[in-house]
Scaffold this active site. Structure first.
Site, PDB file in Angstrom:
ATOM      1  N   LYS A   1       1.473  -4.243  42.202  1.00 42.25           N
ATOM      2  CA  LYS A   1       1.799  -2.818  42.285  1.00 42.25           C
ATOM      3  C   LYS A   1       0.538  -2.086  42.755  1.00 42.25           C
ATOM      4  O   LYS A   1      -0.584  -2.479  42.393  1.00 42.25           O
ATOM      5  CB  LYS A   1       2.239  -2.342  40.892  1.00 42.25           C
ATOM      6  CG  LYS A   1       2.776  -0.927  40.819  1.00 42.25           C
ATOM      7  CD  LYS A   1       3.339  -0.647  39.423  1.00 42.25           C
ATOM      8  CE  LYS A   1       3.898   0.763  39.287  1.00 42.25           C
ATOM      9  NZ  LYS A   1       4.530   0.988  37.962  1.00 42.25           N
TER      10      LYS A   1
ATOM     11  N   SER B   1       9.151   2.758  38.076  1.00 41.51           N
ATOM     12  CA  SER B   1       8.229   3.049  39.150  1.00 41.51           C
ATOM     13  C   SER B   1       7.705   1.813  39.876  1.00 41.51           C
ATOM     14  O   SER B   1       7.091   1.946  40.930  1.00 41.51           O
ATOM     15  CB  SER B   1       7.034   3.858  38.614  1.00 41.51           C
ATOM     16  OG  SER B   1       6.322   3.095  37.669  1.00 41.51           O
TER      17      SER B   1
ATOM     18  N   SER C   1       9.331   1.156  33.430  1.00 43.89           N
ATOM     19  CA  SER C   1       9.118   0.979  34.868  1.00 43.89           C
ATOM     20  C   SER C   1       9.125  -0.442  35.395  1.00 43.89           C
ATOM     21  O   SER C   1       9.075  -0.650  36.603  1.00 43.89           O
ATOM     22  CB  SER C   1       7.800   1.623  35.291  1.00 43.89           C
ATOM     23  OG  SER C   1       8.021   2.977  35.558  1.00 43.89           O
TER      24      SER C   1
HETATM   25  N1  GLN Z   1      10.648   6.866  34.354  1.00 43.66           N
HETATM   26  C1  GLN Z   1       9.600   7.074  33.400  1.00 43.66           C
HETATM   27  C2  GLN Z   1       8.717   8.208  33.884  1.00 43.66           C
HETATM   28  O1  GLN Z   1       9.108   8.848  34.775  1.00 43.66           O
HETATM   29  C3  GLN Z   1       8.823   5.809  33.189  1.00 43.66           C
HETATM   30  C4  GLN Z   1       7.761   5.557  34.193  1.00 43.66           C
HETATM   31  C5  GLN Z   1       6.959   4.321  33.895  1.00 43.66           C
HETATM   32  O2  GLN Z   1       7.286   3.503  33.030  1.00 43.66           O
HETATM   33  N2  GLN Z   1       5.821   4.222  34.570  1.00 43.66           N
HETATM   34  O3  GLN Z   1       7.680   8.508  33.401  1.00 43.66           O
END
Ligand code: GLN
Length: 452
Positions: A42, A117, A141
């Site tokens: 990532k 994400s 994510s």
């Molecule tokens: N969807 C969640 C957020 O918007 C989780 C994001 C994540 O785990 N990095 O923060």
């Protein structure tokens, strides 16, 4: 078992450009210097000498001078990085629509989102380019995109994998994790990545077990909790049907199944509590992205003007919204009323779940209420139980630092859906064993969807 039968890094690298032209999943491709097991990272994982943008404009030119701890570990263990994957900007999002390079697409249907994400990392495993990729998980994510792409996604216990060199989002919730195509590879990857690192003081001294040799799918006497608040909130009958089939098969294999219904008010508070804590911590963590300490600089007549212009141009609108929410919660007059209250509610939610989980081996639920949404689908109604609980329950694993993973459960309209299990701290061994039993039931190991 794709880790063993994988094509070489150079072959995988050769496929990247074509796959990326369909999925838009890469920030940077990296020509491997040597052969090895191909892996993608990532783009919030620091790589010495290689662009690391976290899919954010302000970091568009950022080249770290050091490697994240896990990058060194992967190098030592015969992996070869072939690319840096697209993500939601600064990992703040669940769709991968906010990457500065544009939306990442789902290999099962190019009109649908990858989820986020860690979307780029997920689709590069799901499309069979690499057998494993690195992601990060602050709310879900890794585990949500795993569900949308029919693969395994693991977020281990808080402290199990060093976060040194990972661009932070919210430090009390951030975890490093990964995607694979099967449980055995998932167990192997934890052996590679876990362990104490003195450069991350939150990393644990606890022994790293030989998880892959300990794998055992015997479910006799295993206590598994079925998360009723989640299943009750899901309207899609096919999702519930697939889930119930797995529960029944686990029962037939000797598992003791108990339905649990947690305090509904607390479950509805997961998302607002998460937003307050995550955004407050993110605001603090990203205060150094100002065009002076770090990041792309926009000129101005004073230091203040440089910072203001750099931040105005450097962040997308959703990031700015989150910084406003985070700063508001941290105003002195709001700290008790908002930020500390959220911290207390986080504790109450974890206590509520641990009350049951401490006498059980796992808590189990569908990872998402349905298949991956369309790229241009309007976002769901944010006040329904389906959204508040079924779409966001996995943040409990981040609140409590509990090991949690998603694995394939079945298909709805030819799109994959996943099942999530969450276990007690440092009980990854239990988690992999239950996951293996589920994988044996579904037969969904090593499923990929080629797009080239
Ligand atoms: N969807 C969640 C957020 O918007 C989780 C994001 C994540 O785990 N990095 O923060």
């Amino acid at each position: 078992m794709k880790l063993e039968n994988t094509s070489t890094a150079i072959k995988a690298y050769e496929k990247l450009a074509e796959v990326n032209s369909k999925l838009n999943c890469l920030v940077t491709s990296v020509k491997p210097a040597k052969e090895g097991i191909p892996i993608v990272l990532k783009d919030n994982v620091s790589t010495a000498g290689i662009l690391t943008t976290a899919s954010c404009r302000i970091l568009e030119n950022y080249i770290p001078v050091y490697n994240a701890h896990i990058v060194d570990k992967l190098n030592e263990n015969g992996f070869a990085c072939i690319g840096k994957a697209s993500m939601d900007e600064l990992a703040m999002g669940g769709t991968n629509l906010t990457a500065v390079t544009g939306p990442c697409k789902n290999p099962y249907d190019l009109n649908r989102i990858s989820g986020g994400s860690s979307g780029g990392s997920a689709v590069l495993v799901a499309s069979g380019v690499v057998p494993v990729s690195i992601g990060s998980d602050t709310g879900d994510s890794i585990r949500k995109p795993a569900s949308f792409n029919g693969i395994v996604g693991v977020k281990p216990t808080y402290g199990r994998i060093s976060r040194y060199g990972i661009i932070p989002y919210a430090s009390s919730l951030d975890h490093v994790g990964y995607f694979t195509t099967c449980v055995k590879d998932a167990a192997k990857m934890l052996e590679v990545l876990a362990g104490r690192d003195d450069r991350d003081m939150t990393s644990s001294y606890k022994e790293v077990l030989p998880y892959s040799s300990l794998l055992n799918s015997d479910m006799n006497g295993k206590k598994i909790l079925v998360f009723k608040n989640v299943t009750d909130a899901i309207s899609n009958k096919e999702v519930i049907n697939e889930f119930n089939c797995i529960v029944n098969s686990l029962k037939e294999k000797g598992a003791i199944i108990k339905e649990v219904y947690f305090d509904e008010t607390l479950m509805k508070a997961i998302l607002p509590t998460y937003y307050i804590i995550a955004n407050a911590e993110a605001t603090t963590n990203h205060s150094n992205l100002d065009g002076i300490s770090f990041g792309r600089r926009v000129d101005g007549d004073s230091v203040d003007e440089i910072m203001m212009k750099s931040r105005t141009e450097g962040f997308g609108p959703w990031i700015k919204k989150r910084f406003v929410v985070g700063s508001y919660a941290l105003f002195e007059e709001n700290q008790d009323r908002i930020f500390r209250k959220a911290q207390k509610i986080r504790r109450m939610i974890v206590d509520e779940v641990m009350k049951e989980l401490k006498d059980a081996d796992a808590l189990m639920a569908p990872a998402a209420p349905g298949k991956a949404p369309l790229i241009n689908e309007s976002s769901s109604d944010e006040l329904t139980d389906e959204y508040l609980i079924a779409d966001n329950h996995m943040a409990i694993g981040n609140f409590g630092g509990l090991p949690s993973m998603t694995l394939p459960m079945g298909y709805v309209d030819n799109m994959p859906i996943g099942v999530n299990i969450t276990c007690n701290r440092f009980k990854e061994e239990d988690m992999f064993n239950i996951a293996l039993a589920i994988e044996n039931i579904t037969g969904l190991a090593d499923k990929t969807k080629e797009v080239f």
